[in-house]
Motif scaffolding. Structure first.
Motif, PDB file in Angstrom:
ATOM      1  N   ASP A 111       0.821  -1.222   0.000  1.00  0.00           N
ATOM      2  CA  ASP A 111       0.000   0.000   0.000  1.00  0.00           C
ATOM      3  C   ASP A 111       0.854   1.273   0.000  1.00  0.00           C
ATOM      4  OD1 ASP A 111       0.761  -1.110   2.457  1.00  0.00           O
ATOM      5  OD2 ASP A 111      -0.654   0.149   3.561  1.00  0.00           O
ATOM      6  N   PHE A 112       2.137   1.157   0.330  1.00  0.00           N
ATOM      7  CA  PHE A 112       3.001   2.339   0.308  1.00  0.00           C
ATOM      8  C   PHE A 112       3.810   2.447  -0.990  1.00  0.00           C
ATOM      9  CE2 PHE A 112       2.977   1.786   5.126  1.00  0.00           C
ATOM     10  CZ  PHE A 112       1.923   2.687   5.271  1.00  0.00           C
ATOM     11  N   LYS A 113       3.594   1.508  -1.898  1.00  0.00           N
ATOM     12  CA  LYS A 113       4.412   1.497  -3.099  1.00  0.00           C
ATOM     13  C   LYS A 113       4.246   2.786  -3.895  1.00  0.00           C
ATOM     14  CE  LYS A 113       5.935  -1.518  -6.816  1.00  0.00           C
ATOM     15  NZ  LYS A 113       5.774  -2.850  -7.433  1.00  0.00           N
ATOM     16  N   ASP A 114       3.004   3.306  -3.916  1.00  0.00           N
ATOM     17  CA  ASP A 114       2.787   4.518  -4.720  1.00  0.00           C
ATOM     18  C   ASP A 114       3.476   5.746  -4.107  1.00  0.00           C
ATOM     19  OD1 ASP A 114       1.180   4.683  -2.572  1.00  0.00           O
ATOM     20  OD2 ASP A 114      -0.676   5.087  -3.661  1.00  0.00           O
ATOM     21  N   ARG A 115       3.868   5.668  -2.851  1.00  0.00           N
ATOM     22  CA  ARG A 115       4.686   6.752  -2.278  1.00  0.00           C
ATOM     23  C   ARG A 115       6.173   6.516  -2.545  1.00  0.00           C
ATOM     24  NH1 ARG A 115       2.293   7.117   3.830  1.00  0.00           N
ATOM     25  NH2 ARG A 115       0.299   6.155   3.332  1.00  0.00           N
ATOM     26  N   GLY A 116       6.463   5.424  -3.254  1.00  0.00           N
ATOM     27  CA  GLY A 116       7.855   5.187  -3.639  1.00  0.00           C
ATOM     28  C   GLY A 116       8.653   4.402  -2.616  1.00  0.00           C
ATOM     29  N   LEU A 117       8.013   3.943  -1.544  1.00  0.00           N
ATOM     30  CA  LEU A 117       8.766   3.235  -0.525  1.00  0.00           C
ATOM     31  C   LEU A 117       9.008   1.785  -0.934  1.00  0.00           C
ATOM     32  CD1 LEU A 117      10.048   3.185   2.280  1.00  0.00           C
ATOM     33  CD2 LEU A 117       7.870   2.319   3.116  1.00  0.00           C
ATOM     34  N   LEU A 118      10.254   1.419  -1.104  1.00  0.00           N
ATOM     35  CA  LEU A 118      10.633   0.048  -1.431  1.00  0.00           C
ATOM     36  C   LEU A 118      11.151  -0.621  -0.168  1.00  0.00           C
ATOM     37  CD1 LEU A 118      12.394   0.982  -4.751  1.00  0.00           C
ATOM     38  CD2 LEU A 118      10.129  -0.045  -4.472  1.00  0.00           C
TER      39      LEU A 118
END
Lengths: 345, 345, 345, 345
Positions: free
Chosen positions: D208-215
């Motif tokens: 769910d945080f992928k769209d904030r760029g968190l890998l």
């Protein structure tokens, strides 16, 4: 917290163990300061105080005990002097931490305990394994019933190298080495007490010293009053390192303790798998030595019973004396045996 | 090789262990065939022979011993019958493999050994740990001097579950369980012999059966004639699995033995690290059970002394009987004690 | 059961692996018999059949396939011949077990799978790790959700010694060694399929053979369609032994696999801790090799899908071919890449 | 010794890591004193100095840098501020210890290194694994040729829990977590330098945080100029604990590193074998954190090059930036790629 003074601790005995304790008191414990060091050997205390920035060095132990700056003492002298120093320190009103063994006769142990009680000072004994994270966790698990009722226990100590035997009293293996294991077995079998002891000992490492009475290898079996059967085992020379292990087997499981590996590095070569072992220098119990003094400072400040008491020291000594007598008589010895109080060790 | 007939082996006793041996003889060993099975229980032998394609089933053991097709026998009956069957098989000229214990009195052991010697037939005993790759490698290392002189030894057996106690004779823990450990301790201390034994035993797993004489937990210490001190330990119930371990500590090193892990899989979860243990069903000694019969076949064909002899069985029995007496008397027992030969077990 | 005939299995290829399988078929599996062996090398089949008491040896593989006595075949010939033999055996109506790799091109793999389907015969492939108790338990745990969703996986194979490189085709490390790891990664990430592959390979063990195209060291990373990232790693020479390990790390835990220790014996000496490693001769996967043929016999008899199918072989091959192309191109390769079907390996 | 003043160290940044360093500087290092703490957060520095008996607290970092009492600084602020602070501290003439990463662009790294060189002050970077006894011993063994030439390496970091993602910059997994592994791989392959990098990363723990760029999950493969192939692997959430491991496999052997066990206690119960894992609170690298500051003090006093230099920080950063670019481009990246200097991270 601004009104609380640091606990001022005086160290008695500036040998190997004393020097380690001095560093701990001077540097590793918040709320504690090394206030003074006393050692009869000329220059020994001074050398330590200079190195650690401690203000006061004594060659007379009595002077340290009389020093009003000192709140508490750590006794790290040879074993035969412990009981007298505990008594003197207690009379001087100091809280007392004493290295094991606290005494080598039951009369001495009783005298030390009574002196601390009369003076109303705390008395803690240096059974460092109680402060090791693994042994402590095992104790807690057993106490919580995780392995049910203990049935079989084991504790062993194997020193990495046989020290020069000259200054070692004959029953050292029981009174100074296995005393740790006797305490550990009680610690791992909480609520139970030893009832009977059978022991064998021999001079297998250095048979040439047997005629001087030096025993370097021993096996002791102990029957506890809850039925549990325990084994304690020691050798003065493990060529591979410093080997301390434990095991508790019960009706609902088993716990094993001890890791002799020096680091987490493992090597694989044409000869197979290899790893290095811990030796004295790496100090298997480094963290436990620090933790036991931290606990001492904390129990002094909070007026709570320490984790290893004078009574614990007496209980371990009773097993040791029974083991000595068992070797002498070639027979099992009941711990109620009234003669233990008079063993001439 | 075309002229060599397979070794024809007859199995006596079609119970749990016998059935495993039957499969080994029928399928796993080149140059061996299962020629016949005898078991007094109606249908037991037939059930096994049908399953394994073996031609002959007997309910009379005497018929199997008289069968000229049979070169060698494997005895896997209850312990009390072993010595008589060894004697009968030897008189019938058969090579003999007998499950442990070979006998439960020294007189029986001597009779069995004498019968095999008189008949000139090989006599091998089922001390399976001698055929386990780890224990065997340890024996060879000790014999080669890799750890110097043995000083301290340990061997333990903990069965995974307490069998229903009804049919178990009182001293089973010494005569049928610890007999393995007694043999292992001799195997790991080659060239030395036990000199003195001290034992404690109790009913800790099932205190309610104590009045029937069933002892389920025991610790035995043994002094060998080379000075080595050994401990043997057993319990009839390890809830975590089948636990067999060993240790030899000597002047130049230590060997440890035993791995209770079921596979090489380790799990890591929020609760920590976890792995599964071996239980009976997975058969900790599967390969060793096969290897001991392979060794039997090989020693019969090559007329060489087997790895575990009748004399080895007698030596382990002597320790077991001394342990029984030590429990009865509450004192250490010398193995020269002439009364061991008459212990009424 | 009295009416059921044993499954008659014919072995094709009497080399190292074939000989092991022959012993398993002849001796270790109830309900199975070794009916015939075929090998073009003069005397190779006969030598094996003589030793194992098998009636028939052929130098023409076609004769074995035409033998009406043979119900099923085990193919253990060099890799390049596998696909043709699977096809021929299927056409002859035999159930087929084929050593890995089943094929070295996708066209061959498709042809083999189609032939088995057309003939209605079972087709099983020799991915032995699926039959190892540890890997199987790991697969089952992952499938049951014990570690949540897999995120990171690892599988590695390191052979104990670099074989003479002369007869080895250039891409052997991918097509014959890492093919195991590619299958293992799919097995440990059930339900997911590989989407993209990136690989590096080099001649690090024997740089002098690099110009002949022999690659002996490789690292492959694989992105699966469930997001999991996997690593496969191989070397043709681990001086310490035969090293096969695995790891699955997921949202709820981790599993680790692999144990290179030869036995449970550990040695402690002045140099530290030591243990021996498994090498080829001890056969890390001995039990798995037996289990896979037992599963073959069982799946043939019960007409059930085998644990490792032709489709599994094709899927692992696809990864291997993508890895080859990735090395050739120095770039990641999508598994949908239509060129994989035409890689001229 | 009487003439030598303690080294006066100023701490910049009073967060979690800074507080630990403050305790080490104040209490655990002989010859070192904590002279001042600076932190812009109101009260943060004062809270720490009060607790540790340190005389001076600043909210302006510039004041600490201007304090003539301060000989050396330890920088433990957020990563983005490191390079500027190194530069400022060097210009102020202070010896500099900087937490990793020293910089997040190559231009910043070069600027920091140049400033230290121009000022003639030592510059050390907080790659703590170089100070762990196991990793250090492995480095020394590889450097001494114990495993021959390195062929395959592995380093992994799995944090015990995903921190709240809000304040984490997108490439944190490479620049702040895997930066340790990149340095470790260079440390375990001494004399070699990375040549090419390929990386995959994904948001598997928190999709769910992928769209904030968190890998939160990444695998990086690295080809070194001596041919060695290395893998670095990270996850932001290992539910079982703090997992840091390493492996070096070479032409003459292998070394493995890492132990996640919390203590030496192992439990055996009806569910099998169990042990507890290390988590953050127990601090897997406690001793290494102390050792790195001891080394800093020692290298400052003896004017020797520290074990982890600014150049080491730059080299690890180069790998991290190449990994970022590799993820962005979906292709391997050569470390000579001139665009690495301009990556807009």
């Amino acid at each position: 917290m601004t009104t609380q003074q640091p606990l001022a601790v005086g160290l008695i005995g500036a040998g190997r163990m004393g020097s380690f304790h001095a560093e701990t008191l001077a540097r590793r414990l918040p709320g504690v300061r090394l206030a003074a060091v006393a050692d009869p050997a000329l220059g020994a205390a001074r050398c330590l105080t200079d190195r650690l920035g401690c203000p006061t060095a004594y060659t007379e132990i009595g002077e340290l005990l009389a020093d009003p700056e000192v709140d508490a003492v750590v006794i790290a002298t040879p074993a035969r002097t412990h009981a007298d120093l505990v008594e003197a320190a207690a009379r001087a009103g100091k809280a007392v931490y004493c290295e094991k063994p606290m005494a080598t006769t039951l009369a001495d142990a009783d005298r030390a305990i009574a002196a601390a009680a009369a003076a109303g000072v705390p008395l803690q004994v240096g059974f460092n394994r109680r402060y090791d994270a693994g042994f402590r966790a095992a104790h807690e698990k057993v106490a919580a019933g995780a392995i049910g009722t203990p049935h079989l226990l084991r504790s062993l100590t194997r020193d990495p190298k046989l020290a020069d035997p000259a200054p070692i009293p004959p029953w050292t293996i029981f009174l100074e080495t296995l005393i740790h294991d006797f305490d550990t077995l009680r610690y791992l079998n909480p609520g139970a007490e030893p009832a009977e002891v059978f022991a064998w000992a021999d001079a297998l490492v250095r048979p040439d010293f047997k005629d001087r009475g030096l025993l370097d290898t021993a096996v002791v079996t102990i029957r506890f009053d809850n039925g549990a059967l325990a084994t304690a085992e020691a050798s003065f020379q493990a060529v591979y390192g410093y080997d301390v292990r434990g095991e508790v087997f019960g009706s609902a499981g088993m716990l094993t303790l001890g890791d002799i590996r020096r680091t987490h590095l493992t090597s694989y070569g044409a000869e197979g798998i290899a790893a290095e072992c811990v030796t004295y220098d790496q100090d298997l119990f480094h963290d436990a030595y620090v933790a036991e003094l931290a606990d001492f400072a904390d129990s002094v400040r909070s007026a709570r019973t320490p984790t290893a008491t004078g009574e614990d020291a007496r209980a371990a000594l009773t097993i040791a004396l029974a083991a000595v007598r068992s070797v002498q008589e070639g027979a099992p010895v009941h711990l109620k045996d009234s003669r233990l109080g008079h063993t001439g060790t």
